[in-house]
Design an enzyme around this catalytic site. Structure first.
Site, short mmCIF file in Angstrom:
data_model
loop_
_atom_site.label_atom_id
_atom_site.label_comp_id
_atom_site.label_asym_id
_atom_site.label_seq_id
_atom_site.Cartn_x
_atom_site.Cartn_y
_atom_site.Cartn_z
N TYR A 34 0.84 -1.20 0.00
CA TYR A 34 0.00 0.00 0.00
C TYR A 34 0.88 1.25 0.00
O TYR A 34 0.64 2.19 -0.77
CB TYR A 34 -0.92 -0.02 1.22
CG TYR A 34 -1.86 1.15 1.31
CD1 TYR A 34 -2.95 1.25 0.46
CD2 TYR A 34 -1.67 2.14 2.27
CE1 TYR A 34 -3.83 2.32 0.55
CE2 TYR A 34 -2.55 3.21 2.37
CZ TYR A 34 -3.62 3.29 1.51
OH TYR A 34 -4.48 4.36 1.61
N LYS A 38 1.08 4.13 -2.94
CA LYS A 38 0.79 5.54 -2.66
C LYS A 38 2.01 6.42 -2.92
O LYS A 38 1.88 7.55 -3.37
CB LYS A 38 0.29 5.71 -1.22
CG LYS A 38 -1.09 5.13 -1.00
CD LYS A 38 -2.11 5.81 -1.91
CE LYS A 38 -3.52 5.33 -1.63
NZ LYS A 38 -4.52 6.09 -2.40
#
Length: 75
Positions: A34, A38
Site C-alpha cells: 500500500y 501511494k
C-alpha cells in the site's frame, strides 16, 4: 496508467487531483504494498506536473476516524 490516460484527456487549464496516504511518507508495518503504491502516486504527480497545460494537486488527507481505523490503529 490511469494518471497517464487522464493527462492525455484533461483539457488545457484543467486540474488533476490525486490522493496519497500517510503510508507513502512514513513507515506503516504490514502495509508495504500500500505504501509503495501511494508513494508511486507522489512520483506520478511530480512527473505530470512538468506538463504545463494543466495543474496537478496531490492530496494527503489525515486519518479518518472510523471504527475500522480505531481497531487497526489503537494508538
Amino acid at each position: 496508467l490511469a494518471g497517464r490516460m487522464a493527462s492525455q484527456r484533461i483539457k488545457d487549464g484543467g486540474c488533476l487531483v490525486l490522493t496519497v496516504a500517510g503510508a507513502a511518507v512514513a513507515p506503516y508495518p504490514g502495509m508495504i504494498a500500500y505504501g509503495l503504491a501511494k508513494n508511486a502516486i507522489i512520483s506520478l504527480s511530480k512527473t505530470l506536473a512538468t506538463d504545463k497545460r494543466f495543474r496537478i494537486a496531490g492530496l494527503l488527507p489525515d486519518t479518518l476516524d472510523t471504527a475500522a481505523n480505531r481497531k487497526a490503529m489503537p494508538d
